[in-house]
Design a protein around this motif. Structure first.
Motif, PDB file in Angstrom:
ATOM      1  N   GLN A 182     -42.388  15.771 -13.019  1.00  0.00           N
ATOM      2  CA  GLN A 182     -42.427  17.112 -12.429  1.00  0.00           C
ATOM      3  C   GLN A 182     -41.466  17.144 -11.253  1.00  0.00           C
ATOM      4  O   GLN A 182     -41.623  16.407 -10.289  1.00  0.00           O
ATOM      5  CB  GLN A 182     -43.843  17.470 -11.977  1.00  0.00           C
TER       6      GLN A 182
ATOM      7  N   ASP B 137     -49.205  16.531 -16.726  1.00  0.00           N
ATOM      8  CA  ASP B 137     -48.338  15.786 -15.810  1.00  0.00           C
ATOM      9  C   ASP B 137     -47.842  14.511 -16.490  1.00  0.00           C
ATOM     10  O   ASP B 137     -48.573  13.533 -16.601  1.00  0.00           O
ATOM     11  CB  ASP B 137     -49.110  15.471 -14.531  1.00  0.00           C
TER      12      ASP B 137
ATOM     13  N   ASP C 105     -43.082  10.285 -11.888  1.00  0.00           N
ATOM     14  CA  ASP C 105     -43.488  11.632 -12.273  1.00  0.00           C
ATOM     15  C   ASP C 105     -42.270  12.415 -12.748  1.00  0.00           C
ATOM     16  O   ASP C 105     -41.195  12.330 -12.156  1.00  0.00           O
ATOM     17  CB  ASP C 105     -44.126  12.321 -11.060  1.00  0.00           C
TER      18      ASP C 105
END
Length: 165
Positions: free
Chosen positions: A153, A140, A151
């Protein structure tokens, strides 16, 4: 001499103080952030202020929470030395483990720049905005957006209600 040391301590920014107090430090070239107990140190005291609510909540459940701290230089600027804080207790840690928060110095205070991630944290050689990317739990990636870590993702878009793609 002790009075001089206290004055120097008070004059140092939080991140430099964390480094000076001998916390395990990961450097900007990359590597894992090592979290450990550092009772009685100034970084431990500052971390206890930052996470006072979770420590209180765990104690209210009859638990004896463990506080782990670490520091890491996240850029070539020594003022960007972060304080990593993790509270371990039964009520605060879930199936993904205990969460870690990351703080950067902001004058005489700390600014939360990454909140509640679970898993080991590694500083990568890659940078965004002169700050090194952080890799959480090996997969991650978090990147600097100029103010905080975000983030990478992607969150999937919700399906359209009219059936169009």
């Amino acid at each position: 001499m002790p009075r001089l040391f206290r004055r120097l301590q008070a004059a140092m920014c939080p991140a430099l103080l964390a480094t000076a107090m001998g916390l395990g430090t990961a450097w900007a070239q990359g590597g894992p952030v090592i979290l450990a107990q550092h009772p009685g140190t100034e970084p431990d005291r500052q971390a206890r202020v930052l996470v006072a609510r979770p420590l209180h909540d765990a104690a209210a459940h009859g638990e004896r929470p463990v506080l782990l701290t670490g520091s890491a230089q996240l850029s070539t600027d020594p003022r960007r030395t972060a304080l990593f804080v993790q509270v371990q207790s039964e009520s605060l840690c879930g199936s993904a483990g205990c969460s870690t928060s990351v703080y950067l110095p902001d004058g005489r205070n700390w600014k939360l720049v990454l909140d509640s991630v679970s898993g080991p944290i590694t500083i990568t050689p890659q940078t965004h905005g002169e700050m090194h990317d952080l890799l959480v739990d090996g997969t991650d990636r978090w990147i600097w957006n100029g103010a905080t870590y975000t983030d990478t993702q992607a969150t999937p878009s919700p399906p359209s209600m009219d059936g169009a793609q």
